[in-house]
Design an enzyme around this catalytic site. Sequence first.
Site, mmCIF file in Angstrom:
data_model
loop_
_atom_site.group_PDB
_atom_site.id
_atom_site.type_symbol
_atom_site.label_atom_id
_atom_site.label_comp_id
_atom_site.label_asym_id
_atom_site.label_seq_id
_atom_site.Cartn_x
_atom_site.Cartn_y
_atom_site.Cartn_z
ATOM 1 N N HIS A 291 -11.219 -5.551 8.419
ATOM 2 C CA HIS A 291 -11.525 -5.425 6.995
ATOM 3 C C HIS A 291 -12.703 -4.522 6.667
ATOM 4 C CE1 HIS A 291 -9.230 -9.201 7.237
ATOM 5 N NE2 HIS A 291 -8.828 -8.913 6.023
ATOM 6 N N GLU B 14 0.808 -1.220 0.000
ATOM 7 C CA GLU B 14 0.000 0.000 0.000
ATOM 8 C C GLU B 14 0.843 1.272 0.000
ATOM 9 O OE1 GLU B 14 -2.571 -3.318 1.124
ATOM 10 O OE2 GLU B 14 -0.612 -2.650 1.864
#
Length: 333
Positions: free
Chosen positions: A138, A69
């Site tokens: 998540h 990321e």
Amino acid sequence: MSDTATKVKPITILQAINTAIADAMAADDMVVVLGEDVADPEEGGVVGITRGLSTRFGETRVRSTPIAEQAIIGAAIGSSLVGYKPVAEIMLMNFTTVAMDMIVNHAAKLRFMSGGQTHVPIVIRTMTGTGFGSGGQHCDYLEAWFAHTAGMKVVAPSNPADAYGLMRAAIDDPDPVLYIENLPAYWSQGEAPESGHVVPLGKARIAKVGSDVTVISYSRVLNETMAAVEEIEAAGVSVEVIDLRTISPWDKETVFASVAKTGRCVVAHEAVTQFGVGAEIAATLSTEFFGKLKAPIVRLGAPYAPVPFSKPLEAAYAPTAKRIAEAVISLKK
């Protein structure tokens, strides 16, 4: 073009985002896409948002990246500084934590640190939302983190037309925009706008006109609010529903006008209630309408806890149509 899009045919939010990115790429060669599995051999991402784009525009403009990321956002920032308009996907909102330094210390601040000489026109797409049993790492709604960061813009569409229009606006914006997608709502259908339809950032939508109570929301909880309207009005309460669409900057003018009319307000979102977007809106309204409100402002959100994996607990976590209806009706008693 007016804020109300010309209706063409029903599409899903997922299709609307895909079409918006494709139209933007066709209109401007400097629009590029990068992220994990976004190219077609990997089916255009975990739910297929970017499906077909690398086949159409080539893998130079639609690049699948490693699971990194920081690298995704770093590459997006760097390319934006030399004229590109990157659309960078961080697969899940919780994973933005891995790239927080890049997002809040670089993307959000470079314009300020350069005295306005450098813009960072990147869009960070990410999805989240309860309902699929994805667990606490998540599906958090973390929009308040980014709305708190000067230099960031934050949007969260609730329907396909807005999903398309906000994406087009975000890609053309000179500043970094966090574009939040709700996973369970991807397949919600609605009318599609004409190609090129733009929803200005910072402009809310009055989803329903009413006179007794204002409900302010966004993303999937806006749809829960609309599902509560029949029960609310059956109880004799006229509810006005505002879809923020843009969380930061939020449309104070539209919200103030509504609350001035109704004198009562509920702010509902899926994020944890404590220190959330609802807290900022409630505090602002309490100052603006001190002594004029007919009832205390109500904030509805998730409890101060990670998202549960247990299905029954997860179902009770975020505001539902029933909880929203009860809150609105109680304000009128």
